[in-house]
Design a protein around this motif. Structure first.
Motif, PDB file in Angstrom:
ATOM      1  N   ALA A   8       0.814  -1.217   0.000  1.00  0.00           N
ATOM      2  CA  ALA A   8       0.000   0.000   0.000  1.00  0.00           C
ATOM      3  C   ALA A   8       0.847   1.265   0.000  1.00  0.00           C
ATOM      4  N   GLY A   9       2.006   1.242   0.673  1.00  0.00           N
ATOM      5  CA  GLY A   9       2.755   2.478   0.850  1.00  0.00           C
ATOM      6  C   GLY A   9       4.062   2.561   0.118  1.00  0.00           C
ATOM      7  N   SER A  10       4.323   1.676  -0.812  1.00  0.00           N
ATOM      8  CA  SER A  10       5.623   1.674  -1.484  1.00  0.00           C
ATOM      9  C   SER A  10       5.470   1.629  -2.997  1.00  0.00           C
ATOM     10  N   ASN A  11       4.413   2.238  -3.514  1.00  0.00           N
ATOM     11  CA  ASN A  11       4.105   2.174  -4.948  1.00  0.00           C
ATOM     12  C   ASN A  11       3.980   0.732  -5.426  1.00  0.00           C
ATOM     13  N   GLY A  12       3.660  -0.149  -4.486  1.00  0.00           N
ATOM     14  CA  GLY A  12       3.553  -1.557  -4.844  1.00  0.00           C
ATOM     15  C   GLY A  12       4.885  -2.211  -5.098  1.00  0.00           C
ATOM     16  N   ARG A  13       5.999  -1.583  -4.661  1.00  0.00           N
ATOM     17  CA  ARG A  13       7.332  -2.127  -4.954  1.00  0.00           C
ATOM     18  C   ARG A  13       7.795  -3.140  -3.915  1.00  0.00           C
ATOM     19  N   TYR A  14       7.076  -3.224  -2.819  1.00  0.00           N
ATOM     20  CA  TYR A  14       7.374  -4.295  -1.861  1.00  0.00           C
ATOM     21  C   TYR A  14       6.975  -5.619  -2.495  1.00  0.00           C
ATOM     22  N   LEU A  15       7.860  -6.596  -2.435  1.00  0.00           N
ATOM     23  CA  LEU A  15       7.635  -7.862  -3.119  1.00  0.00           C
ATOM     24  C   LEU A  15       7.111  -8.948  -2.181  1.00  0.00           C
TER      25      LEU A  15
END
Length: 692
Positions: free
Chosen positions: A277-284
């Motif tokens: 939600a808070g990382s532009n969806g970059r958390y994998l």
């Protein structure tokens, strides 16, 4: 005429001679040194630190069946990690946190610079397939070394490329190479280079930068005792354009503003890097690189140099809760040593509530003897370190217990950067620079700027390489099957007709159906095209281009492919790629879509969107000569000739139907100049035709 004041010259010469003699009389600046026995104690402390930290993060959260590894709570967990149970371990058993380092230091004991072939052979000899206790990117790397159909017969660093390894952005490299930095005490660049060589087996880009950061910290820790200084020193080897640099800097800044509350820092990491939600969806996923290097940095800063406090924070911070404390505790072991020889405070042993066992069993390697002791491992590190120090330009002086390692200067080179481009390439960039807009659409279109996976507009932002910035590709996954009729497609629509002759598709990742599955044997959910074509919009109808060629074939087992599709020039207002989506859920991914050609139709030499007398003058003045588009070469063959005249005439007919009689669109060269004169009479000087 120049007059010399010989008295002044003589005085100056005497002064220079005196300065030279004085400089020669001064002792040379002392080279940094570390006694061999102090280094050995640090290596032992480092190895114990990794083992203890690793064990602290294993097992279940007390009172539950939930594994500590992967346990994620915003603000951090609350439980007793059980120090007495940890230190009651009779034999420390290796896993992927220590077995790779044991294998690597054994290899480095045979020579300071093993080749990619030697590294690959060590993997093949020691890590069987299926890969047993090897997971995530390491497991993929090992499979990739096998021949088809299981693998691709690859060698490092290809086994770690985003193109080949579906977990290239995972944590693996930073947990398997950090201790290699201890082999080059005080030499951060050498540590980064050494770590990078081995890290490339399983990873690429920002995750390798995390490994190099760890290794540089371990190198610096041999000579520096202040943890914040060690972190800052090591950050010098990380590119500023890397996502790794970003997260480490964020933790440093947060700690400086909030030095007492590690849980608030963990919350910041959770919100900005550890949730979709808070990382532009970059958390994998919990074993990804970025959030874990942030958490390890957090534990080191908020641990305030305390061994137990640092481990506690690293475990309770969550995510990869055995790897992070292993790295952090190993670093403190390198700083303090086991017994604290050559320093003060007694080393990590003085901080432990009990004396740990010295028995160690590598266990997960097949060709290297397994049962050993922590002291023997430290000896392996010392032997490999001596070879590295000498290879780096240092020396070993003295004999026996009196040996001293004399170190070369620590010179850190500026790491290679890959900043994001200012904007898109090709026609999209040209059109935007001219103040116009290009719209993007797709078979499944979503425009959510805060979510990479759902922000279709990002496929024309100019970013084609995600290995540093961690951007995630757009996908057409709609949670439904099958794909739309006619397949998946991505489209660029321009404000007026353009001439297209090439499209470049920057493919994204595959979406695996099992985190440790072999994607060549288990069908991924999607992320790739099975076939592909290019179509253009002319006269409100889509048509396939002619003469389509591909720079490389589509390969479902190659990710992030860059495929240039060239074709015969054609004027149209929109261009798209379309094909059959692969995978069990039938969707595709994309990083960027570029279109190339000219910002006008054939005849529009200056690409201003108009057909006028000036365009004709350009063509006639270069007729029969070599030239480019501005000269009148509209079919990109390098020559301005009758075919280009015919193309200009065709554009006129399209814009002003009925002006010419039918037929004769491609005159013979002999009659071309006559026809050009006829066309000139129809292209008024003052009333240009505006193209739509």
């Amino acid at each position: 005429m120049i007059r010399h004041d010989w008295r002044r010259v003589a005085i100056a010469c005497a002064a220079a001679l005196a300065a030279t003699l004085f400089a020669a009389a001064r002792p040379a600046a002392a080279r940094p040194q570390i006694p061999a026995n102090v280094y050995l104690d640090k290596a032992l402390g480092m190895w114990f630190g990794e083992l203890i930290g690793n064990y602290a993060g294993k097992g279940c959260v007390p009172g539950t069946t939930t594994n500590r590894e992967g346990y994620v709570v915003r603000g951090g967990a609350y439980f007793d990690i059980g120090w007495n149970n940890i230190l009651a371990t009779t034999t420390w058993v290796g896993d992927d946190d220590t077995c790779f380092e044991y294998m690597y230091v054994s290899l480095l004991g045979q020579g300071p610079s093993p080749t990619a072939g030697q590294i690959r052979q060590a993997w093949v000899d020691n890590i069987p397939t299926p890969a047993g206790l090897v997971y995530i990117a390491n497991r993929q790397a090992r499979w990739l070394m096998d021949p088809p159909p299981t693998g691709k017969s690859l060698s490092p660093p290809e086994t770690g490329f985003f193109r080949n390894n579906m977990h290239a952005a995972a944590i693996d490299a930073q947990i398997t190479t950090e201790s290699l930095g201890s082999l080059v005490p005080g030499l951060r660049q050498r540590a980064a280079d050494l770590s990078g060589t081995f890290a490339g087996v399983s990873n690429e880009g920002f995750s390798v930068h995390a490994a190099q950061f760890y290794a540089a910290m371990y190198a610096d820790a041999a000579m520096q005792s202040d943890v914040p200084t060690v972190i800052n020193d090591a950050l010098a080897v990380v590119p500023r354009s890397s996502r790794t640099y970003e997260v480490i800097s964020a933790v440093q800044a947060f700690h400086q503003a909030n030095p007492a509350d590690w849980r608030a820092c963990q919350t910041m990491l959770y919100d900005n890097y550890g949730s979709t939600a808070g990382s532009n969806g970059r958390y994998l996923v919990w074993v990804e690189s970025t959030v874990n290097v942030g958490l390890t940095t957090m534990a080191l800063l908020y641990g305030n140099g305390s061994f137990q406090q640092t481990v506690d924070i690293a475990v309770l911070g969550g995510y990869d809760a055995d790897c992070n404390p292993a790295t952090a505790a190993g670093l403190l072991g390198m700083i303090k040593g086991y017994q604290g020889l050559g320093g003060s405070g007694g080393g990590i042993l003085a901080e432990l509530p009990a004396t740990p066992s010295g028995a160690y069993d590598v266990q997960c390697l097949t060709s290297i003897g397994t049962a050993t002791t922590t002291s023997q491992v430290a000896q392996l590190f010392a032997a490999a370190a001596e070879m590295q120090i000498v290879a780096a330009g240092g020396s070993v002086v003295g004999t026996g217990d009196q040996r001293v390692y004399v170190l070369p200067d620590d010179v850190v080179a500026a790491p290679p950067e890959r900043p994001n481009p200012a904007g898109p390439a090709g026609l999209v960039g040209q059109v935007q620079a001219a103040g116009m807009t290009v719209s993007v659409s797709a078979s499944m279109a979503r425009y959510i700027p805060a979510q990479d996976r759902n922000n279709l507009a990002a496929i024309i932002d100019g970013i084609t390489d995600v290995s540093y910035n961690g951007h995630r590709p757009y996908w057409t996954n709609d949670g439904d099957n099958p794909q739309p009729a006619g397949g998946d497609w991505y489209q660029l629509t321009f404000p007026r007709d353009m001439t297209f002759n090439k499209v470049v598709y920057y493919e994204g990742d595959i979406v695996y159906s099992g985190i440790n599955a072999n994607p060549r044997q288990t069908m991924p959910y999607g992320g790739f095209f099975k076939d592909l074509t290019v179509e253009v919009l002319r006269d409100a109808k889509w048509q396939a281009v002619s003469g389509l060629t591909f720079s490389e074939p589509l390969d479902p087992n190659a990710y992030y492919q860059t495929i240039a599709m060239t074709f015969e020039p054609i004027a149209a207002s929109a261009v798209r790629i379309r094909g059959d989506a692969g995978g069990s859920q039938q969707f595709t991914t994309i990083v960027e879509l570029e279109a190339y050609g000219r910002m006008g139709v054939a005849g529009d030499c200056n690409e201003d969107g108009q057909l006028d007398h000036g365009d004709l003058v350009s063509l006639t003045s270069h007729f029969g000569q070599q030239g480019n588009w501005a000269d009148g070469d509209f079919n990109f063959d390098g020559v301005v000739d009758a075919a280009d005249y015919a193309a200009m005439k065709r554009s006129w007919l399209d814009a002003q139907p009925g002006t010419f009689q039918a037929g004769g669109l491609a005159p013979e060269p002999a009659s071309a100049l006559f026809l050009l004169g006829g066309l000139a009479r129809l292209l008024p000087r003052r009333r240009p035709i505006v193209l739509k």
